[in-house]
Design an enzyme around this catalytic site. Structure first.
Site, PDB file in Angstrom:
ATOM      1  CB  CYS A 138      -3.011   0.581  -2.614  1.00  0.00           C
ATOM      2  SG  CYS A 138      -3.136   2.307  -3.103  1.00  0.00           S
ATOM      3  CB  CYS A 197      -9.710   4.606   0.307  1.00  0.00           C
ATOM      4  SG  CYS A 197      -8.124   5.197   0.926  1.00  0.00           S
ATOM      5  CG  ASP A 218      -1.831   1.220   1.278  1.00  0.00           C
ATOM      6  OD1 ASP A 218      -2.428   1.552   0.239  1.00  0.00           O
ATOM      7  OD2 ASP A 218      -1.937   1.878   2.325  1.00  0.00           O
ATOM      8  CD  GLU A 227      -0.572   7.055   6.245  1.00  0.00           C
ATOM      9  OE1 GLU A 227       0.500   7.122   6.870  1.00  0.00           O
ATOM     10  OE2 GLU A 227      -0.913   6.054   5.599  1.00  0.00           O
ATOM     11  CG  HIS A 230      -5.286   5.156   4.300  1.00  0.00           C
ATOM     12  ND1 HIS A 230      -4.716   4.559   3.205  1.00  0.00           N
ATOM     13  CD2 HIS A 230      -4.268   5.699   5.011  1.00  0.00           C
ATOM     14  CE1 HIS A 230      -3.402   4.752   3.245  1.00  0.00           C
ATOM     15  NE2 HIS A 230      -3.113   5.439   4.329  1.00  0.00           N
TER      16      HIS A 230
HETATM   17  N1  DGL Z   1      -4.306   3.401   0.300  1.00  0.00           N
HETATM   18  C1  DGL Z   1      -4.770   4.284  -0.751  1.00  0.00           C
HETATM   19  C2  DGL Z   1      -5.990   3.675  -1.401  1.00  0.00           C
HETATM   20  O1  DGL Z   1      -6.500   2.655  -0.960  1.00  0.00           O
HETATM   21  C3  DGL Z   1      -5.101   5.647  -0.239  1.00  0.00           C
HETATM   22  C4  DGL Z   1      -3.949   6.450   0.241  1.00  0.00           C
HETATM   23  C5  DGL Z   1      -3.249   7.200  -0.838  1.00  0.00           C
HETATM   24  O2  DGL Z   1      -3.828   8.111  -1.443  1.00  0.00           O
HETATM   25  O3  DGL Z   1      -2.106   6.855  -1.080  1.00  0.00           O
HETATM   26  O4  DGL Z   1      -6.463   4.214  -2.368  1.00  0.00           O
END
Ligand code: DGL
Length: 274
Positions: free
Chosen positions: A80, A193, A17, A160, A195
């Protein structure tokens, strides 16, 4: 059994990720496949991916995948959404003999299964939303589904930072971003996403109990388990193994948030340059 087959069985699963977000997928993989070893790479030097052009995200994804592939992994999980949306096809073509899983298809499939009304919300980064990858994947499972998408870029910074549900600022931002999904306008919302599951409680609170939240981490872990079992690649050794974590920058910050999120100290942890 040949020694190559044995080596593959005992080899780790590679997961990447842009930062800590993919740890939500690690958590799902650990739950579903507790005997497997995981090697995780968080490309923290170049986070966020979600505001960059598809060509840049693809270049980053190729470099992170190449690093993991050099560590003799048996499967690659693109944890990701942004990288899955723009680079999954490229990575699959680069490694035709290695199963390469992204998070978009499993998440879309689960959303279609969960939705009764066919009105499905998707939240993600700007790059994921503008790629249209979820809308396309959802249409592949249910052509008459109606998809409402919203980019929520500030959620990545909040995750984050380790700010979860109880921060007033997180709540304020969630109220604003999630407005299109309130009042019965969708019955299912994809956390598109990696996150966002970190902020799951506040998101659930804002959209209300009638909206089912889809976290593609569990869906991709299930797919990984099915694929490994079908190809007889499940790790069979009863020797305990330690997961390994790599980042490309800001190791202290990653470690702090990751240990908080995983609820345990990171076993093996290193900074690398790609
Ligand atoms: N982990 C990314 C996603 O799932 C989001 C974080 C980023 O923008 O790098 O899209």
């Amino acid at each position: 059994m040949t020694s190559l087959a044995l080596r593959m069985k005992e080899s780790p699963i590679g997961v990447f990720d842009s930062g800590v977000g993919g740890l939500t997928v690690v958590k799902s993989l650990r739950r579903r496949l507790p005997n497997e070893q995981i090697i995780y790479l968080g490309d923290t030097a170049r986070l966020p991916y979600g505001t960059r052009s598809p060509a840049t995200v693809e270049r980053y994804a190729i470099q992170t995948a190449s690093f993991l592939e050099s560590l003799n992994i048996k499967m690659l999980v693109i944890a990701c959404n942004t990288a899955s949306a723009v680079a999954h096809g490229t990575l699959r073509a680069m490694y035709p003999s290695m199963p390469t899983l992204g998070v978009i298809q499993p998440g879309a499939k689960q959303a279609v299964r969960a939705s009764k009304s066919g009105r499905i919300g998707v939240i993600g980064t700007e790059a994921t939303v503008s790629s249209g990858a979820y809308a396309k994947a959802i249409a592949g499972f249910n052509p008459s589904a109606e998809v409402v998408s919203q980019a929520c870029p500030l959620f990545v910074a909040l995750a984050e930072e380790g700010w979860a549900e109880h921060e007033a600022a997180t709540r304020l931002i969630a109220d604003r971003y999630l407005e299109p999904f309130r009042g019965g306008r969708v019955d299912t919302l994809v956390l598109g996403c990696t996150h966002y599951p970190i902020l799951r409680d506040v998101i659930a609170d804002v959209v209300g109990p009638d909206v089912v939240l889809i976290d593609s981490g569990d869906a991709v872990a299930e797919e990984a388990a099915i694929l490994l079992a079908a190809s007889e690649q499940l790790r069979t050794s009863l020797e305990p193994c330690e997961d390994q974590f790599f980042v490309t920058d800001a190791a202290g910050r990653f470690r702090r948030v990751a240990e908080l999120f995983l609820g345990a100290a990171l076993e093996r942890f290193e900074t690398v340059e790609l």
